[in-house]
Write a protein that holds these residues in place. Structure first.
Motif, PDB file in Angstrom:
ATOM      1  N   VAL A 130       0.834  -0.900   0.241  1.00 34.74           N
ATOM      2  CA  VAL A 130       0.218  -0.299  -0.262  1.00 34.74           C
ATOM      3  C   VAL A 130       0.673   1.200   0.386  1.00 34.74           C
ATOM      4  O   VAL A 130       0.531   2.095  -0.645  1.00 34.74           O
ATOM      5  N   CYS A 131       1.126   1.274   0.942  1.00 31.15           N
ATOM      6  CA  CYS A 131       2.731   2.810   1.291  1.00 31.15           C
ATOM      7  C   CYS A 131       4.262   2.507   1.039  1.00 31.15           C
ATOM      8  O   CYS A 131       4.167   1.498   1.497  1.00 31.15           O
ATOM      9  N   THR A 132       4.492   3.582   1.121  1.00 32.29           N
ATOM     10  CA  THR A 132       6.684   3.637   1.115  1.00 32.29           C
ATOM     11  C   THR A 132       6.919   4.937   1.785  1.00 32.29           C
ATOM     12  O   THR A 132       6.460   5.345   0.916  1.00 32.29           O
ATOM     13  N   THR A 133       7.309   5.073   2.285  1.00 33.11           N
ATOM     14  CA  THR A 133       7.486   6.097   3.186  1.00 33.11           C
ATOM     15  C   THR A 133       9.021   5.621   4.059  1.00 33.11           C
ATOM     16  O   THR A 133       9.612   4.772   3.962  1.00 33.11           O
ATOM     17  N   SER A 134       9.666   6.659   4.168  1.00 34.22           N
ATOM     18  CA  SER A 134      11.053   7.357   4.275  1.00 34.22           C
ATOM     19  C   SER A 134      11.426   7.375   5.999  1.00 34.22           C
ATOM     20  O   SER A 134      12.579   7.465   6.235  1.00 34.22           O
ATOM     21  N   ASP A 135      10.158   7.637   6.940  1.00 34.81           N
ATOM     22  CA  ASP A 135       9.762   7.114   8.474  1.00 34.81           C
ATOM     23  C   ASP A 135       8.858   6.318   8.389  1.00 34.81           C
ATOM     24  O   ASP A 135       8.031   6.285   7.684  1.00 34.81           O
ATOM     25  N   PHE A 136       9.413   5.926   9.371  1.00 34.65           N
ATOM     26  CA  PHE A 136       7.978   4.907  10.618  1.00 34.65           C
ATOM     27  C   PHE A 136       6.838   5.619  10.906  1.00 34.65           C
ATOM     28  O   PHE A 136       6.177   5.126  10.402  1.00 34.65           O
ATOM     29  N   GLU A 137       7.095   6.866  11.305  1.00 31.87           N
ATOM     30  CA  GLU A 137       5.727   7.515  11.191  1.00 31.87           C
ATOM     31  C   GLU A 137       4.132   8.191  10.414  1.00 31.87           C
ATOM     32  O   GLU A 137       3.509   7.215  10.364  1.00 31.87           O
ATOM     33  N   GLU A 187       1.107   6.102  10.007  1.00 34.49           N
ATOM     34  CA  GLU A 187       0.199   6.722   9.344  1.00 34.49           C
ATOM     35  C   GLU A 187      -0.988   6.172   8.491  1.00 34.49           C
ATOM     36  O   GLU A 187      -1.926   6.083   8.669  1.00 34.49           O
ATOM     37  N   CYS A 188      -0.141   5.423   7.463  1.00 34.42           N
ATOM     38  CA  CYS A 188      -0.895   5.361   6.836  1.00 34.42           C
ATOM     39  C   CYS A 188      -1.416   3.480   7.093  1.00 34.42           C
ATOM     40  O   CYS A 188      -2.286   3.123   6.839  1.00 34.42           O
ATOM     41  N   LYS A 189      -0.679   3.181   8.289  1.00 30.81           N
ATOM     42  CA  LYS A 189      -1.733   1.532   8.582  1.00 30.81           C
ATOM     43  C   LYS A 189      -2.898   2.271  10.010  1.00 30.81           C
ATOM     44  O   LYS A 189      -3.866   1.968   9.433  1.00 30.81           O
ATOM     45  N   THR A 201       4.424  -0.584   4.222  1.00 29.22           N
ATOM     46  CA  THR A 201       3.067  -0.924   4.601  1.00 29.22           C
ATOM     47  C   THR A 201       2.195  -1.942   3.918  1.00 29.22           C
ATOM     48  O   THR A 201       1.367  -1.446   2.554  1.00 29.22           O
ATOM     49  N   TYR A 202       1.868  -2.721   4.212  1.00 30.62           N
ATOM     50  CA  TYR A 202       1.885  -4.533   3.702  1.00 30.62           C
ATOM     51  C   TYR A 202       0.055  -4.485   4.336  1.00 30.62           C
ATOM     52  O   TYR A 202      -0.102  -4.369   5.812  1.00 30.62           O
ATOM     53  N   TYR A 203      -0.964  -4.772   3.281  1.00 31.13           N
ATOM     54  CA  TYR A 203      -2.209  -5.631   3.991  1.00 31.13           C
ATOM     55  C   TYR A 203      -2.629  -6.805   3.721  1.00 31.13           C
ATOM     56  O   TYR A 203      -2.340  -6.733   2.532  1.00 31.13           O
ATOM     57  N   GLY A 204      -2.982  -7.679   4.929  1.00 27.52           N
ATOM     58  CA  GLY A 204      -2.449  -8.636   4.782  1.00 27.52           C
ATOM     59  C   GLY A 204      -2.133  -9.477   3.933  1.00 27.52           C
ATOM     60  O   GLY A 204      -0.897  -9.210   3.618  1.00 27.52           O
ATOM     61  N   SER A 205      -2.014 -11.098   4.384  1.00 25.64           N
ATOM     62  CA  SER A 205      -1.216 -12.101   4.117  1.00 25.64           C
ATOM     63  C   SER A 205      -1.958 -13.518   3.652  1.00 25.64           C
ATOM     64  O   SER A 205      -3.234 -13.270   4.283  1.00 25.64           O
ATOM     65  N   PHE A 206      -1.290 -13.231   2.280  1.00 23.58           N
ATOM     66  CA  PHE A 206      -2.046 -14.560   1.074  1.00 23.58           C
ATOM     67  C   PHE A 206      -1.254 -15.558   1.034  1.00 23.58           C
ATOM     68  O   PHE A 206       0.384 -15.323   0.838  1.00 23.58           O
ATOM     69  N   LYS A 207      -1.843 -16.645   0.693  1.00 21.95           N
ATOM     70  CA  LYS A 207      -0.729 -17.801  -0.270  1.00 21.95           C
ATOM     71  C   LYS A 207      -1.292 -17.997  -1.299  1.00 21.95           C
ATOM     72  O   LYS A 207      -0.601 -18.957  -2.047  1.00 21.95           O
ATOM     73  N   SER A 208      -1.766 -17.995  -1.656  1.00 23.20           N
ATOM     74  CA  SER A 208      -1.934 -16.902  -3.131  1.00 23.20           C
ATOM     75  C   SER A 208      -2.369 -15.807  -3.667  1.00 23.20           C
ATOM     76  O   SER A 208      -2.859 -15.215  -3.564  1.00 23.20           O
ATOM     77  N   TYR A 209      -2.306 -16.124  -5.500  1.00 27.51           N
ATOM     78  CA  TYR A 209      -1.748 -14.626  -6.131  1.00 27.51           C
ATOM     79  C   TYR A 209      -3.056 -13.911  -5.975  1.00 27.51           C
ATOM     80  O   TYR A 209      -3.889 -12.871  -5.984  1.00 27.51           O
ATOM     81  N   ASP A 210      -4.796 -15.223  -6.218  1.00 25.63           N
ATOM     82  CA  ASP A 210      -5.933 -14.731  -6.549  1.00 25.63           C
ATOM     83  C   ASP A 210      -6.800 -14.418  -5.736  1.00 25.63           C
ATOM     84  O   ASP A 210      -7.047 -13.328  -5.804  1.00 25.63           O
ATOM     85  N   LYS A 211      -6.539 -15.036  -4.064  1.00 26.14           N
ATOM     86  CA  LYS A 211      -6.488 -14.279  -3.281  1.00 26.14           C
ATOM     87  C   LYS A 211      -6.455 -13.027  -2.560  1.00 26.14           C
ATOM     88  O   LYS A 211      -7.376 -12.263  -2.454  1.00 26.14           O
ATOM     89  N   ALA A 212      -5.649 -13.018  -2.751  1.00 31.15           N
ATOM     90  CA  ALA A 212      -4.813 -11.011  -2.843  1.00 31.15           C
ATOM     91  C   ALA A 212      -5.190 -10.466  -3.962  1.00 31.15           C
ATOM     92  O   ALA A 212      -5.931  -9.382  -3.503  1.00 31.15           O
ATOM     93  N   GLU A 213      -5.473 -10.412  -4.962  1.00 30.83           N
ATOM     94  CA  GLU A 213      -6.055  -9.397  -6.383  1.00 30.83           C
ATOM     95  C   GLU A 213      -7.600  -9.348  -6.113  1.00 30.83           C
ATOM     96  O   GLU A 213      -8.385  -8.446  -5.809  1.00 30.83           O
ATOM     97  N   ASN A 214      -8.465 -10.642  -5.171  1.00 27.07           N
ATOM     98  CA  ASN A 214      -9.796 -10.845  -4.616  1.00 27.07           C
ATOM     99  C   ASN A 214     -10.240 -10.011  -3.875  1.00 27.07           C
ATOM    100  O   ASN A 214     -10.853  -9.024  -3.638  1.00 27.07           O
ATOM    101  N   THR A 215      -8.657  -9.882  -2.894  1.00 22.54           N
ATOM    102  CA  THR A 215      -9.404  -8.667  -1.741  1.00 22.54           C
ATOM    103  C   THR A 215      -8.860  -7.070  -1.981  1.00 22.54           C
ATOM    104  O   THR A 215      -9.556  -6.852  -1.457  1.00 22.54           O
ATOM    105  N   LEU A 216      -8.306  -6.820  -2.610  1.00 23.15           N
ATOM    106  CA  LEU A 216      -7.952  -6.053  -3.112  1.00 23.15           C
ATOM    107  C   LEU A 216      -8.369  -5.147  -4.054  1.00 23.15           C
ATOM    108  O   LEU A 216      -9.554  -3.827  -4.187  1.00 23.15           O
ATOM    109  N   THR A 217      -9.371  -6.043  -5.002  1.00 22.89           N
ATOM    110  CA  THR A 217     -10.764  -5.149  -5.581  1.00 22.89           C
ATOM    111  C   THR A 217     -12.274  -5.130  -4.454  1.00 22.89           C
ATOM    112  O   THR A 217     -12.586  -3.744  -5.282  1.00 22.89           O
ATOM    113  N   LYS A 218     -11.360  -5.729  -3.187  1.00 22.68           N
ATOM    114  CA  LYS A 218     -12.787  -5.242  -2.570  1.00 22.68           C
ATOM    115  C   LYS A 218     -12.062  -4.228  -1.643  1.00 22.68           C
ATOM    116  O   LYS A 218     -12.871  -3.816  -0.283  1.00 22.68           O
TER     117      LYS A 218
END
Length: 322
Positions: free
Chosen positions: A27-34, A38-40, A63-80
């Motif tokens: 989701v986000c890439t930042t240069s500092d933890f703060e 904020e993204c989280k 900053t990452y959202y979710g952990s998935f065992k398949s690409y399709d599950k991750a892609e489906n979650t992203l659409t929603k």
């Protein structure tokens, strides 16, 4: 025979290992933890999966959202996913490790350079752990809006402009009578002054842009495209101004940054907030309609606006000229 059987089993193990892929939504890439925190917080407002913060090999915080065992599950979650996640141009990313397992060692912070080392009591880890209680409270679905508001207010009270992405709207208020500019933040229908700058505004004898407008573009180290009228004006002073003036040119009157505005005067839409080649003129009425700033201050302003735009929307930045 035994050797052959060994090779078959070894090959099968390799194939099984090759299928053990892990995916997440970046989701986000930042240069500092703060910034990552904020993204989280924004992700957790409208989404119910776990959010992970990783300090990558490039020293950036991911900053990452979710952990998935398949690409399709991750892609489906992203659409929603929520509009915030989609507005960040988030994408599905394959990882060579399991985020959930790694975060069991440290629920807030991972340094990919030391994934295979034992946990160390580093300053960065200590810094990250300070946010653990806040993170848990934000993650709870039953948390009250009043508590969320108190947490936000406490953050903004200390360093209001540094936490620029927490505001709902930014307002740039320019007064040509006092040659001052105030950057304001609006949150929960309350407006707070964030930064005040001394600027230069239009000469007294010309028609200047006034009223409400918006920011249309933000550019660091800008190229200047002078109008034909400007080129003719420079010619009268013995200067042959090129049609395209690149950054660093001694005649690039945009300075270190330019913030383009939507204001229109006599059909012309060429008004900007920008740097200057002569900072000694700051504080006077001497421009042709633009708002001029010191170069280090226009860089600061442009950086704040860029950070806000990337998190929210450029349409949420309003400009009032008077």
């Amino acid at each position: 025979m035994i050797r052959t059987l060994f090779y078959i089993l070894f090959s099968q193990l390799l194939l099984v290992g090759a299928d053990l892929k892990n995916y997440t939504i970046a989701v986000c890439t930042t240069s500092d933890f703060e910034g990552a925190m904020e993204c989280k917080r924004k992700i957790l407002r409208d989404n119910n999966l776990e959010v992970f913060i990783v300090k990558d090999k490039d020293k950036k915080f991911k900053t990452y959202y979710g952990s998935f065992k398949s690409y399709d599950k991750a892609e489906n979650t992203l659409t929603k996913a929520s509009s915030f996640i989609k507005n960040q141009k988030s994408l599905v990313k394959e990882l060579s490790y399991d985020l959930k397992n790694m975060n069991n060692k440290n629920p807030l912070f991972i340094d990919l350079n030391s994934l295979n080392e034992k946990s160390k009591n580093t300053n960065e880890t200590t810094f990250a752990m300070k946010y653990l209680d806040e993170l848990k409270s934000i993650s709870l679905p039953k948390i009250s809006e009043n508590k969320n508001k108190r947490v936000t207010d406490n953050i903004l009270k200390n360093e209001p402009s540094r936490n620029i992405t927490l505001y709902d709207q930014l307002i740039i208020d320019v007064n040509s009578s006092t040659n001052t500019m105030i950057l304001k933040g609006k949150l929960n229908n309350k407006i707070r002054n964030l930064q005040t700058y001394v600027v230069s505004t239009a000469k007294k004898d010309i028609r200047k842009p006034t009223g409400e407008g918006s920011v249309t573009a933000i550019t660091l180290n800008p190229i200047w495209y002078p109008t034909q009228d400007t080129i003719e004006s420079f010619k009268k002073r013995g200067i042959d101004l090129p049609a395209v003036v690149f950054p660093g040119n001694k005649y690039n009157y945009m300075g270190a940054a330019k913030i383009s505005l939507s204001h229109i005067v006599d059909g012309k839409n060429t008004f900007r907030i920008h740097g200057t080649l002569s900072e000694s003129t700051i504080g006077s009425n001497e421009s042709s309609g633009c708002i001029r700033m010191k170069n280090n201050e226009v860089i600061e302003l442009a950086s704040l606006l860029n950070k806000f735009r990337d998190s929210k929307n450029i349409d949420n930045i309003k400009v009032y000229l008077k």
